[in-house]
Scaffold this active site. Structure first.
Site, PDB file in Angstrom:
ATOM      1  N   GLU A   1      40.229  30.646  37.885  1.00 20.01           N
ATOM      2  CA  GLU A   1      40.566  31.257  36.777  1.00 20.01           C
ATOM      3  C   GLU A   1      42.219  31.365  36.994  1.00 20.01           C
ATOM      4  OE1 GLU A   1      42.405  35.078  36.468  1.00 20.01           O
ATOM      5  OE2 GLU A   1      40.457  35.677  36.980  1.00 20.01           O
ATOM      6  N   HIS A   2      42.604  31.513  37.887  1.00 21.83           N
ATOM      7  CA  HIS A   2      44.124  31.415  38.216  1.00 21.83           C
ATOM      8  C   HIS A   2      44.435  29.828  37.946  1.00 21.83           C
ATOM      9  CE1 HIS A   2      45.670  35.222  40.133  1.00 21.83           C
ATOM     10  NE2 HIS A   2      44.364  35.461  39.965  1.00 21.83           N
TER      11      HIS A   2
ATOM     12  N   GLU B   1      46.429  38.933  46.685  1.00 18.90           N
ATOM     13  CA  GLU B   1      45.761  39.771  45.734  1.00 18.90           C
ATOM     14  C   GLU B   1      44.351  40.478  46.398  1.00 18.90           C
ATOM     15  OE1 GLU B   1      44.609  38.190  41.898  1.00 18.90           O
ATOM     16  OE2 GLU B   1      43.271  39.825  41.372  1.00 18.90           O
TER      17      GLU B   1
ATOM     18  N   ARG C   1      31.776  69.554  20.416  1.00 24.50           N
ATOM     19  CA  ARG C   1      31.137  69.766  19.235  1.00 24.50           C
ATOM     20  C   ARG C   1      31.915  69.623  18.002  1.00 24.50           C
ATOM     21  NH1 ARG C   1      28.128  75.089  20.886  1.00 24.50           N
ATOM     22  NH2 ARG C   1      27.833  75.320  18.571  1.00 24.50           N
TER      23      ARG C   1
ATOM     24  N   HIS D   1      37.280  33.048  40.918  1.00 22.42           N
ATOM     25  CA  HIS D   1      38.795  33.682  40.844  1.00 22.42           C
ATOM     26  C   HIS D   1      39.907  32.958  40.689  1.00 22.42           C
ATOM     27  CE1 HIS D   1      41.476  37.192  42.338  1.00 22.42           C
ATOM     28  NE2 HIS D   1      41.830  36.754  41.100  1.00 22.42           N
TER      29      HIS D   1
ATOM     30  N   GLU E   1      47.588  28.859  44.532  1.00 21.44           N
ATOM     31  CA  GLU E   1      46.729  29.946  43.700  1.00 21.44           C
ATOM     32  C   GLU E   1      45.828  30.551  44.634  1.00 21.44           C
ATOM     33  OE1 GLU E   1      47.703  31.434  40.777  1.00 21.44           O
ATOM     34  OE2 GLU E   1      49.409  30.216  40.772  1.00 21.44           O
TER      35      GLU E   1
HETATM   36 ZN   LIG Z   1      43.619  37.394  40.193  1.00 19.37          ZN
END
Ligand SMILES: [Zn+2]
Length: 1084
Positions: free
Chosen positions: A169-170, A266, A709, A166, A244
């Protein structure tokens, strides 16, 4: 549990959805199921800073999320499975052109063709290439969808819960070799025409997707992303890791040390939400032996154990072409795709990463497991009734074949897909809990799972819930499903396949996620794109053998007789939040005590240095490295949506002639202004009752099955907005429906039935609606506190805001708490109030009909509309109530058990004399992307900070998201005026800001969303001339406009009202520092 990068500015929404299932589910719930228009922006894009799905406007104004997922198309796990499977791509099938030429060119760029196929379901030619040198695989999907998609995915299984994948990724989006600035990602957010830009961390992979309809823009985005993942600066830059990931912060040696970091914060927010804790606990307990047993997002207690060395090593190992899968989709050129890729891939040799990143399957347990976990709760309310319990099964020790998966998806819809589905219905009707938890069948990971449970359960009922789930599943296996239910599910699924409505999510991305879901485990990436054959086979089997023979063995084998069951019980703990805080403080205190004076001075210096770096703007050369379009590339006119205004039987009808693949979309709009003020908070429950109570002749189950239906779904919800230049708000009830065009008559008959024949007599069901709504609101308060704060500020500043808050804010939650008592004491009174709402709203006077379909289908439908209107009462004596209420203009703190805050401040700019200009869109986006991003997020440590200008009401608001600060954030907001005044900006930066704004305004919409946006513009009195004028103003925005706007937003500084959703400690501290700044309101 998928984590997303930043979602802040553009898709704040998903960031709060911590798990896989929640992400996908909610996304469907939003875009599809509740029949909201497929665009994320709720109001006319032109006039309002389009913030994405779950942020304030769309949630509050349209109350979409307050709505039960009432339509049969709701909560389709099935949708997730299939709707992603076909693209609308019209007619022209790419000719089997120059196949040989492709092969040759591919060879030239170092690729070999592995396989190739035309896939009818997505009307695409799909080629799988392999890069010879590195083994990197590339799926190249060609069709005529202009909304092009690129994605690169790495397999990134973590070994611990430090959150490496994570944080990485940041971090990779914080500058790279070719784009050496602080955050190219933010530059792209600011200055490109992207229709999608984000990144996701899954439990076992990390995914970087972009999309755009403009080819030049698209390739710019692709290049920035490729450079970011392969050559990021963060692997040499410790400060990015600190920013980050995590770091110690010490402003002055005399103060306490604290932890900071974007991901750290976060995740603190994520770990404050009971539903998230439940999802994480369940996943980890189900997979104790493989990578899913840890949290790829990061556990705030473990994140500070991560070292920079480990972080770098993880990148070196896994962010390698040999470990990557790449996806291209759309109407651009295949060869060009390969050429771009070769520039990057050729720089690498093969690596052993694919072996090291393989996901090992979890072996099945021989005995069930039970886990008790605590979650942070407030002291208010009856804690005894706040338990949660969820049963989870790991279905298989290896991946299942697609046919079995498809059948399981179908079964999931049968059991849980609609309010009428038996498992869902029985659980909710049991009265044992408030709302469902667990997402049903989940197949995003290597092995599929099934989860189901309840929250809001009393502690002596836990056992009963468990028994009820098991006995219901057994009963379903023994008795099978009603034929009508099977038919309804089949129609719903086929409809959604045909419609393929991915909302604001690009269709190519939806397909990509589906394909990657198997491809990432070394399975065939083509198979998941093809559903026609297995679906037909399933249909045939059901017809031949009967549904029981198909589904019962599955329930028995995978669930009832499966020992790999994990039961999670969650207990409310009012002390948990403060205990966690104390524990954290102890660690930091011990650390501080162990440090010498020199150490402390050094830490203070490093803190200062990091902050300085964060606050120093990028040099212009670096900023210029990020490619951008020029203003010449931008169309001068707004996107045109055809509209023809006519009438049928004296009622106004808007027609939008658009290609919809034979689907008819309609909205029937009723004026809400005759409604008595005190009935407003009942409207959301009125809407749910219409769809879930049944008529004299039909039970609600039968009614629901009929809708399933014969149609693609019906939903009912309130819509409220200010209208610029007018005092009275625009307030309507909207009934939204869709069906195949050939079933238009059924659709209108059913809408009529829902509106006129439903009886408000089922007290027990109504009681369930109240507790479900209450649970939903409590969840929003924790997970989307910024939305609650925004609504609260709006309700102090204008009538439309007040109305919305009554139907979806804190006032609504308070109303629900009272109503819960009242249902038992005065059901007759409530029932007659519901009737009164119907009488007040249901009238031909002030009714408006909106239709979106192909011209021929529009014409064919008229006779059914005419008949529908004949049935509507024409209430000539309809008066107009005057709603005058507003909440007092005081600063409020809404206190909840949380470790992070949501801070808002707002004022009405029109009241202080500001006249709307198109430049306001550019400027408020710019403030969000620069001033607020840098101060609130980057140096403040919040997950997000942004501003929003509601151009209808004139309310300008600042908001933060998962914010460790409170008063400090308000100071940042107050500084926005001076920031603009002192702003110096070169032409490049200005151009980017303008282009980014146009990207928002022109956001990609599917046909139903186009028709819906056009309806809203009509309701809000926005003409084409005005749209053109605003566009010209946007395109000609100058630095002078920025400076002038400074005075306008100073109104927020001087007269603004503050609302924060915050932790008790932070509010106490704030009230000590600025004497009684906040009026305190306890919630939860
Ligand atoms: Zn994040």
């Amino acid at each position: 549990m998928i984590m997303e990068r930043t979602a802040i500015l553009r898709s704040l929404s998903c960031s709060s959805l911590a798990s896989n299932r929640f992400l996908f589910r909610s996304f469907h719930r939003l875009s599809r199921s509740s029949l909201q228009p497929s665009s994320s922006s709720s109001a006319p894009r032109y006039l309002r800073r389009p913030i994405p799905a779950l942020t304030r406007r769309s949630t509050l104004r349209h109350s979409s999320r307050l709505l039960p997922s009432a339509s049969p198309s709701s909560s389709l796990s099935f949708n997730r499975k299939f709707s992603s499977l076909s693209t609308r791509a019209i007619a022209t099938q790419p000719s089997p052109d120059a196949v040989g030429v492709h092969d040759e060119a591919a060879e030239k760029y170092g690729f070999e063709k592995v396989s190739e196929e035309f896939i009818g379901e997505c009307k695409s030619k799909v080629v799988l290439f392999k890069h010879r040198k590195t083994g990197c695989e590339v799926m190249s999907v060609s069709n005529d969808d202009e909304n092009k998609v690129f994605g690169i995915v790495f397999r990134t299984p973590p070994k611990d819960s430090t959150g490496i994948p994570h944080i990485l990724e940041h971090s990779v989006l914080c500058g790279s070799r070719k784009y050496p600035l602080k955050e190219p990602f933010v530059e792209l957010l600011k200055g490109s025409l992207h229709t999608f830009l984000n990144a996701f961390t899954y439990p076992d992979r990390t995914c970087y997707p972009v999309a755009s309809t403009n080819t030049k823009d698209f390739y710019n985005l692709v290049d920035v992303y490729l450079d970011a993942v392969f050559f990021p600066k963060c692997i040499e830059d410790f400060q990015t890791f600190q920013q980050e990931g995590w770091h110690y912060e010490l402003n002055d040696p005399s103060e306490d040390i604290s932890y900071k970091g974007v991901v750290f914060n976060e995740m603190k927010g994520v770990y404050s939400q009971p539903d998230n804790i439940l999802g994480r606990t369940a996943q980890q307990a189900m997979f104790p032996d493989n990578t899913y047993g840890v949290d790829s997002g990061g556990d705030p207690k473990v994140i500070p154990k991560l070292t920079f060395e480990e972080f770098k090593e993880f990148h070196r190992k896994y962010y390698h072409p040999s470990n990557a899968r790449i996806w291209f989709y759309g109407d651009d050129d295949t060869i060009e795709r390969l050429r771009i890729l070769s520039e990057y891939l050729d720089m690498f040799d093969a690596s052993p990463a694919p072996n090291e990143s393989k996901i090992e399957p979890q072996k099945l347990f021989s005995e069930p497991v039970r886990i008790v976990e605590r979650y942070p709760a407030g002291e208010g309310g009856d804690l005894k009734k706040k338990h949660m319990v969820c049963l989870n099964w790991l279905l298989s020790d290896k991946p299942l074949d697609l046919e079995t998966e498809l059948t399981l998806g179908f079964l999931d819809h049968l059991m849980l897909g609609t309010p009428a589905s038996p498992l869902r219905k029985i659980l909710l009707e049991s009265g044992l809990g408030e709302a469902i938890v667990g997402g049903g069948i989940e197949d995003e990971l290597l092995q599929p799972q099934f989860s189901i449970g309840l929250k809001g359960v009393s502690d002596d009922d836990i056992q009963k819930v468990e028994e009820l789930i098991i006995s219901t599943l057994k009963k379903l296996a023994e008795e099978g499903f009603e034929m009508e239910a099977v038919e309804a599910s089949m129609n719903t699924i086929e409809f959604s396949l045909r419609e393929n409505n991915t909302g604001s999510f690009p269709r190519g991305l939806s397909l990509m996620l589906r394909s990657v879901g198997k491809w990432i485990y070394d399975m065939d990436p083509f198979e998941p794109l093809k559903y026609e054959k297995p679906l037909m086979a399933l249909k045939a089997r059901i017809a031949e053998e009967g549904s029981k023979a198909v589904f019962s063995p599955l329930i028995e084998k995978f669930i009832v007789n499966n020992p790999h069951r994990v039961t999670i019980e969650m207990q409310p703990d009012p002390e948990k939040a403060s205990r966690d805080e104390v524990a954290e403080k102890e660690i930091l205190d011990t650390l501080k005590a162990s440090m010498t004076e020199e150490d402390l001075a050094e830490l203070a210096r490093a803190t200062q240095e990091l902050r300085l770096k964060q606050e120093t703007p990028d040099p212009p050369e670096a900023l210029r490295s990020v490619p951008s379009l020029s203003l010449q590339d931008i169309p001068k006119e707004p996107i045109h949506v055809p509209i023809e205004v006519g009438d049928i039987n004296g009622v106004k009808v808007l027609r939008h002639d658009l290609f919809t693949n034979d689907v008819l979309y309609t909205e029937i709009v009723f004026n809400m202004s005759p409604l008595k003020q005190e009935l407003l908070p009942l409207v959301p429950l009125f809407c749910q009752s219409l769809l879930e109570m049944g008529t004299k002749d039909l039970t609600f189950v039968q009614l629901n099955q009929l809708i399933g239906r014969k149609t693609g779904g019906i939903s009912v919800y309130p819509f409220t907005s200010s209208i610029r230049g007018r005092d009275d708000p625009c307030s309507h009830l909207i009934v939204r429906g869709k069906s195949m065009a050939g079933r238009a008559e059924d659709l209108f008959n059913l809408i009529n039935c829902v509106l006129q024949e439903v009886q408000f007599t089922d007290q027990q069901r109504f009681k369930q609606f109240v507790s479900q709504s209450k649970a939903r609101m409590e969840n929003r308060l924790r997970g989307s506190g910024h939305g609650i704060a925004a609504a609260r500020m709006d309700s102090k500043l204008n009538v439309a805001g007040w109305i919305s808050e009554q139907m979806g804010g804190l006032s609504y939650l308070e109303f629900l708490l009272e109503l819960e008592e009242k249902v038992d004491q005065d059901w007759a009174g409530i029932s007659s109030s519901l009737e009164e709402i119907r009488r007040s709203l249901l009238s031909r006077n002030g009714c408006l009909i909106n239709m979106t379909a192909d011209g021929r289908n529009l014409t064919n439908t008229e006779k059914f509309i005419s008949k529908f209107l004949d049935f509507l009462p024409s209430n000539s004596s309809v008066g107009t109530s005057s709603w005058t209420a507003q909440l007092p203009l005081s600063n409020e703190a809404i206190v909840i058990p949380t470790q992070v805050n949501y801070v808002g401040k707002a004022a009405n700019l029109y009241d202080t004399g500001y006249d709307l200009k198109g430049s306001a869109y550019v400027i408020s986006k710019y403030i969000s992307n620069t001033w607020l991003w840098d101060r609130v997020r980057v140096s403040g440590g919040a997950y997000g900070g942004f501003c929003d200008f509601d151009t209808h009401s004139g309310v300008f608001s600042f908001l933060s998201y998962r914010d460790p600060n409170l008063l400090k954030t308000l100071d940042v907001y107050d500084g926005a005026g001076d920031f603009l005044r002192e702003l110096d900006m070169d032409d490049d930066t200005l151009t980017k800001a303008i282009i980014g704004t146009i990207g928002d305004v022109d956001s990609y919409q599917l046909p139903d969303a186009k028709g819906y946006s056009s309806l809203l513009r009509y309701l809000l009195g926005i003409t084409e001339e005005e749209r053109q004028k605003r566009r010209e103003e946007i395109l000609s925005t100058s630095l002078k406009d920025f400076k002038e706007f400074a005075d306008a937003i100073d109104a927020v500084k001087h007269k603004g009202v503050v609302v924060a959703v915050a932790s008790p400690d932070d509010v106490d501290a704030a009230n000590k520092e600025r004497s009684n700044f906040f009026e305190v309101k306890k919630a939860l």
